[in-house]
Motif scaffolding. Structure first.
Motif, PDB file in Angstrom:
ATOM      1  N   ILE A  22       1.076  -1.073   0.112  1.00 22.43           N
ATOM      2  CA  ILE A  22       0.023   0.186  -0.102  1.00 22.43           C
ATOM      3  C   ILE A  22       0.734   1.292  -0.059  1.00 22.43           C
ATOM      4  O   ILE A  22       0.567   2.298  -0.778  1.00 22.43           O
ATOM      5  N   ALA A  23       1.977   1.260   1.051  1.00 25.12           N
ATOM      6  CA  ALA A  23       2.929   2.347   0.914  1.00 25.12           C
ATOM      7  C   ALA A  23       3.654   2.559  -0.343  1.00 25.12           C
ATOM      8  O   ALA A  23       3.600   3.853  -0.737  1.00 25.12           O
ATOM      9  N   LEU A  24       3.959   1.610  -0.894  1.00 24.80           N
ATOM     10  CA  LEU A  24       4.718   1.766  -2.331  1.00 24.80           C
ATOM     11  C   LEU A  24       3.736   2.530  -3.229  1.00 24.80           C
ATOM     12  O   LEU A  24       4.302   3.339  -4.075  1.00 24.80           O
ATOM     13  N   GLN A  25       2.447   2.022  -3.296  1.00 22.88           N
ATOM     14  CA  GLN A  25       1.461   2.381  -4.450  1.00 22.88           C
ATOM     15  C   GLN A  25       1.262   4.020  -4.313  1.00 22.88           C
ATOM     16  O   GLN A  25       1.093   4.800  -5.022  1.00 22.88           O
ATOM     17  N   VAL A  26       1.112   4.180  -2.736  1.00 20.68           N
ATOM     18  CA  VAL A  26       0.479   5.608  -2.579  1.00 20.68           C
ATOM     19  C   VAL A  26       1.584   6.607  -2.448  1.00 20.68           C
ATOM     20  O   VAL A  26       1.529   7.722  -3.274  1.00 20.68           O
ATOM     21  N   LEU A  27       2.900   6.237  -2.277  1.00 22.94           N
ATOM     22  CA  LEU A  27       3.913   7.186  -2.127  1.00 22.94           C
ATOM     23  C   LEU A  27       4.632   7.262  -3.340  1.00 22.94           C
ATOM     24  O   LEU A  27       5.387   8.564  -3.947  1.00 22.94           O
ATOM     25  N   VAL A  28       4.855   6.459  -4.237  1.00 20.45           N
ATOM     26  CA  VAL A  28       5.767   6.207  -5.281  1.00 20.45           C
ATOM     27  C   VAL A  28       5.101   6.203  -6.644  1.00 20.45           C
ATOM     28  O   VAL A  28       5.381   6.931  -7.538  1.00 20.45           O
ATOM     29  N   LEU A  29       3.808   5.337  -6.591  1.00 18.35           N
ATOM     30  CA  LEU A  29       3.223   5.044  -7.884  1.00 18.35           C
ATOM     31  C   LEU A  29       2.206   5.827  -8.149  1.00 18.35           C
ATOM     32  O   LEU A  29       1.744   6.199  -9.261  1.00 18.35           O
ATOM     33  N   ARG A  30       1.418   6.340  -7.014  1.00 17.02           N
ATOM     34  CA  ARG A  30       0.155   7.193  -7.189  1.00 17.02           C
ATOM     35  C   ARG A  30       0.689   8.491  -8.111  1.00 17.02           C
ATOM     36  O   ARG A  30      -0.208   8.887  -8.748  1.00 17.02           O
ATOM     37  N   PRO A  31       1.818   9.206  -7.816  1.00 17.63           N
ATOM     38  CA  PRO A  31       1.814  10.212  -8.535  1.00 17.63           C
ATOM     39  C   PRO A  31       2.169  10.244 -10.085  1.00 17.63           C
ATOM     40  O   PRO A  31       2.079  11.106 -10.697  1.00 17.63           O
ATOM     41  N   MET A  32       2.312   8.759 -10.199  1.00 16.03           N
ATOM     42  CA  MET A  32       2.735   8.776 -11.911  1.00 16.03           C
ATOM     43  C   MET A  32       1.278   8.067 -12.485  1.00 16.03           C
ATOM     44  O   MET A  32       1.477   8.109 -13.537  1.00 16.03           O
ATOM     45  N   ILE A  33       0.302   8.264 -11.997  1.00 15.82           N
ATOM     46  CA  ILE A  33      -1.085   8.201 -12.432  1.00 15.82           C
ATOM     47  C   ILE A  33      -1.223   9.207 -13.496  1.00 15.82           C
ATOM     48  O   ILE A  33      -0.935  10.435 -13.448  1.00 15.82           O
ATOM     49  N   GLY A  34      -1.702   8.858 -14.699  1.00 18.62           N
ATOM     50  CA  GLY A  34      -1.685   9.681 -15.970  1.00 18.62           C
ATOM     51  C   GLY A  34      -0.543  10.090 -16.710  1.00 18.62           C
ATOM     52  O   GLY A  34      -0.578  10.536 -17.602  1.00 18.62           O
ATOM     53  N   GLU A  35       0.671   9.396 -16.287  1.00 19.45           N
ATOM     54  CA  GLU A  35       1.875   9.565 -16.951  1.00 19.45           C
ATOM     55  C   GLU A  35       1.827   8.228 -17.816  1.00 19.45           C
ATOM     56  O   GLU A  35       1.418   7.300 -17.852  1.00 19.45           O
ATOM     57  N   PRO A  36       2.642   8.262 -18.843  1.00 18.68           N
ATOM     58  CA  PRO A  36       2.805   7.194 -19.908  1.00 18.68           C
ATOM     59  C   PRO A  36       3.275   6.018 -19.242  1.00 18.68           C
ATOM     60  O   PRO A  36       4.016   5.994 -18.285  1.00 18.68           O
ATOM     61  N   VAL A  37       2.551   4.733 -19.872  1.00 20.78           N
ATOM     62  CA  VAL A  37       2.988   3.468 -19.109  1.00 20.78           C
ATOM     63  C   VAL A  37       4.335   3.247 -18.826  1.00 20.78           C
ATOM     64  O   VAL A  37       4.755   2.652 -18.031  1.00 20.78           O
TER      65      VAL A  37
END
Length: 297
Positions: A79-94
């Motif tokens: 959960i922490a990895l997705q929230v802190l690192v990957l969530r800000p990448m939502i909308g960016e190119p895959v």
């Protein structure tokens, strides 16, 4: 031909293949929810194995307590990895998100080496009986545990996606994120849940492998090793991942048998899954059960 050896290897391949299927499910979970291939999946196995080893060896925690604590840690870690690192990448190119997972893989590898060192560490004995005779075949107890746990997780995953509210939300998000949001589904929560479940499932597989082979940085190689199983079954098919894992496990052991009896190449066991991967991609690029995307331009 050594028939007894062939039967032993086929049984081992079936058991190990179910474990591969579990790890492949971890790939599929994240891909179905986010359309991202997580190249740090092998490090999830490594972190889970080191966490459990540390609890058992350094803190003398019994296995029946250390394993649940490890799974809880991996749940929070995902959960922490997705929230802190990957969530800000939502909308960016895959491709940008995929490169982040590759970077995370390197960081986790270095971190585990810094904390636990680079030497192979044997895992504390979990069972008093190391092997059980089944119809004349010597099968390691941990493999039987792996088979039981793998089947239980596969059944739980089938129930999760077909019956549970969160599983149906994940399926809806995988189908169309905008439609899922219009139905009141929190896409961010679904993403976090996918990473958390993937981390937990990978930790179980990592501990099982560590009990057999010990813990070292090489354990993370299972992520790439199992990738052909996920591709074979289809990256968006949980059932396909399971079947792909079983097929790869059996093919590996068949390759080992052929190599030991006749070819004597020495490395066929390691490269056989990637031969299968190349052939499958040439014939069925979406895997056995993957969804074929049709784009009109």
């Amino acid at each position: 031909m050594n028939t007894a050896l062939l039967v032993q290897l086929l049984v081992n391949g079936l058991i190990v293949g179910t474990l591969y299927g579990v790890v492949a499910m971890s790939f599929v979970l994240i891909y179905k929810a986010t359309k991202v291939v997580n190249f740090a999946q092998g490090e999830f196995l490594l972190i889970g194995a080191w966490m459990c080893w540390g609890l058992l060896v350094r803190f003398q925690v019994p296995f029946w307590l250390g394993m649940p604590v490890t799974l809880l840690f991996m749940l929070l870690f995902g959960i922490a990895l997705q929230v802190l690192v990957l969530r800000p990448m939502i909308g960016e190119p895959v491709i940008s998100v995929i490169m982040v997972t590759i970077g995370l893989s390197t960081v986790f590898q270095a971190l585990m080496k810094w904390i636990f060192g680079t030497n192979l560490q044997p895992f504390p004995p979990v069972f008093q009986t190391q092997a059980i005779d089944v119809l004349g075949l010597q099968i390691q107890t941990v493999y039987l545990m792996s088979l039981a746990v793998s089947i239980a997780m596969m059944g739980g995953m089938a129930w999760f996606f077909s019956v549970s509210k969160h599983g149906l939300a994940m399926r809806a998000t995988a189908f169309d994120q905008q439609v899922a949001q219009s139905l009141g589904i929190s896409v961010k929560s679904v993403f976090a849940m996918a990473w958390a479940i993937s981390a937990v499932v990978s930790a179980v597989a990592g501990v099982v492998v560590a009990v057999v082979n010990g813990v070292s940085s090489g354990l993370s190689g299972y992520g790439i090793k199992v990738f052909p199983a996920a591709i074979l079954g289809g990256l968006d098919s949980v059932g396909g991942a399971v079947l792909g894992g079983v097929i790869i496990g059996i093919l590996e052991n068949l390759a080992h048998f052929v190599d030991s009896q006749w070819l004597h190449w020495g490395n066929l066991y390691e490269v056989a899954p990637f031969y299968v991967l190349i052939i499958i991609l040439m014939i069925k690029p979406y895997g056995l059960f993957g969804t074929k995307d049709i784009e009109r331009v």
